[in-house]
Design an enzyme around this catalytic site. Structure first.
Site, short mmCIF file in Angstrom:
data_model
loop_
_atom_site.label_atom_id
_atom_site.label_comp_id
_atom_site.label_asym_id
_atom_site.label_seq_id
_atom_site.Cartn_x
_atom_site.Cartn_y
_atom_site.Cartn_z
N ASP A 163 0.85 -1.20 0.00
CA ASP A 163 0.00 0.00 0.00
C ASP A 163 0.89 1.24 0.00
OD1 ASP A 163 -2.40 1.55 0.23
OD2 ASP A 163 -1.90 1.90 2.32
N SER A 164 0.27 2.35 -0.35
CA SER A 164 1.00 3.63 -0.34
C SER A 164 1.41 4.04 1.08
CB SER A 164 0.11 4.71 -0.94
OG SER A 164 -1.13 4.75 -0.25
N TYR B 284 -0.47 8.67 -2.37
CA TYR B 284 -0.34 8.47 -3.81
C TYR B 284 -1.54 9.10 -4.54
CZ TYR B 284 3.24 4.70 -3.37
OH TYR B 284 4.36 3.95 -3.13
N GLY B 285 -2.67 9.20 -3.81
CA GLY B 285 -3.94 9.58 -4.45
C GLY B 285 -3.96 10.97 -5.05
N CYS C 15 -3.86 -1.02 -2.28
CA CYS C 15 -4.15 0.41 -2.47
C CYS C 15 -5.06 0.59 -3.69
CB CYS C 15 -2.82 1.10 -2.69
SG CYS C 15 -2.90 2.82 -3.12
N ASN C 16 -6.19 1.26 -3.50
CA ASN C 16 -7.09 1.49 -4.63
C ASN C 16 -6.43 2.34 -5.71
OD1 ASN C 16 -10.26 0.85 -3.92
ND2 ASN C 16 -8.94 1.04 -2.14
N THR C 17 -5.66 3.33 -5.28
CA THR C 17 -5.02 4.23 -6.23
C THR C 17 -4.06 3.45 -7.13
OG1 THR C 17 -5.24 6.07 -4.69
CG2 THR C 17 -3.56 6.28 -6.39
N GLU D 171 -6.42 9.81 9.01
CA GLU D 171 -5.07 9.74 9.59
C GLU D 171 -5.00 10.55 10.88
OE1 GLU D 171 -1.74 9.52 7.13
OE2 GLU D 171 -2.73 7.79 6.23
N CYS E 296 -11.29 3.18 -1.26
CA CYS E 296 -10.04 3.68 -0.69
C CYS E 296 -9.77 2.93 0.61
CB CYS E 296 -10.15 5.18 -0.41
SG CYS E 296 -8.68 5.87 0.41
N THR E 297 -8.50 2.62 0.83
CA THR E 297 -8.12 1.87 2.03
C THR E 297 -8.60 2.50 3.33
OG1 THR E 297 -6.06 3.12 1.87
CG2 THR E 297 -6.00 0.83 1.14
N HIS E 298 -8.66 3.84 3.36
CA HIS E 298 -8.97 4.54 4.62
C HIS E 298 -10.45 4.56 4.96
CE1 HIS E 298 -4.89 5.82 4.03
NE2 HIS E 298 -4.91 6.64 5.07
N1 DGL Z 1 -4.07 3.84 -0.20
C1 DGL Z 1 -4.73 4.89 -0.94
C2 DGL Z 1 -5.96 4.31 -1.66
O1 DGL Z 1 -6.51 3.31 -1.27
C3 DGL Z 1 -5.15 6.05 -0.05
C4 DGL Z 1 -3.98 6.87 0.46
C5 DGL Z 1 -3.20 7.53 -0.66
O2 DGL Z 1 -3.71 8.48 -1.29
O3 DGL Z 1 -2.09 7.10 -0.91
O4 DGL Z 1 -6.39 4.88 -2.64
#
Ligand code: DGL
Length: 270
Positions: free
Chosen positions: A14-15, A46-47, A77-79, A156, A188-190
């Site tokens: 993940d990012s 990363y997003g 990570c979705n991104t 976060e 998104c992971t969050h």
């Molecule tokens: N892990 C990213 C996602 O799931 C979210 C955090 C990021 O922007 O890196 O898209």
């Protein structure tokens, strides 16, 4: 690349720390598997980055995990899944599971009217990956997408259940609710940590799909079909981070739902 065996670990990339929501589900669904987690905490988020940067980071992280002898990689990570998954899957030499298709399949299973809302980072929504994946399966379905860039910093900061989070959610979700969505995909992971707040904002009739849970089910199915499961027992998860910021412990523990141990610093560039 180290040749993987049955007992080789699964790599989760993940990012940052948000992918620990996927690890949480993997630990429940596949307790006998050993896991290696890589979070690029030095470069998160990363997003908000360009496609080129996300792709380069994805390649560097994957190379790191391959060097650890993983038998399968979960792009948690979705991104990254939205930006780099097909190219990585074609060249890594181990199966790669992203978070988008598992979430989409669940949305298709639970949707009552074919009107799907998708929320994610700016890069995920800009890539149109969710829309493409849904409409490849259901061309007549309608997909309404909304980037929610403030959600990642809110989570976060530990503010996911505050009035600020509720106001932000009302603002982002208003256009989707106005379109009469029947299902909302958390892309998104969050966002799983925002679930109670999102539920209050959308009400009880809309289905909410959390791709973290669905992804771990997909990994379980894939192991059953291709790479055999580890007979166990699992080694404790090793957690590699490209930076270990002072706030790390509190944030990581909230995503994982238990203390994160065995943390090491990783360098992704030669
Ligand atoms: N892990 C990213 C996602 O799931 C979210 C955090 C990021 O922007 O890196 O898209």
């Amino acid at each position: 690349m180290i040749e993987p065996t049955l007992s080789s670990p699964i790599g989760v990339f993940d990012s940052g720390l948000g992918g620990l929501t996927v690890v949480r589900s993997l630990l429940e669904d596949l307790p006998q598997e050993s896991l290696i987690y890589l979070g690029d905490t030095a470069r998160v988020p990363y997003g908000t980055k360009s496609r080129e940067a996300i792709f380069r980071f994805a390649e560097e992280g994957s190379a790191f995990l391959l060097g650890k002898g993983i038998k399968l990689m979960v792009l948690a990570c979705n991104t990254m899944s939205a930006t780099a998954l097909p190219e990585l899957a074609a060249r890594l030499g181990v199966p790669v599971v992203g978070v988008i298709d598992p979430g989409v399949e669940e949305a298709i299973r639970v949707s009552t009217g074919g009107r799907i809302g998708v929320i994610g980072t700016a890069a995920t929504i800009g890539s149109q990956a969710y829309r493409r994946s849904i409409q490849a399966r259901k061309p007549e379905w309608l997909v309404f997408s909304q980037a929610c860039p403030l959600f990642v910093p809110l989570v976060e900061e530990g503010w996911e259940e505050t009035e600020v989070a509720a106001m932000t959610a009302r603002h982002y979700l208003a256009p989707l609710l106005a379109q009469g969505i029947d299902t909302l995909v958390l892309g998104c992971t969050h966002y799983p940590l925002l679930l109670p707040t999102l539920r209050r904002v959308v009400g009880s009739d809309i289905r909410i799909v959390d791709s973290a849970t669905q992804t771990s089910r997909e990994v379980k199915n894939l192991l059953a079909r291709t790479v055999p499961e580890n007979p166990g027992p699992a080694s404790p998860m090793r957690c590699y981070l490209t930076d270990i910021p002072p706030s790390f412990i509190g944030v990581a523990d909230r995503f994982l739902g238990r203390p994160v141990t065995h943390v090491e610093r990783a360098s992704l560039t030669p």
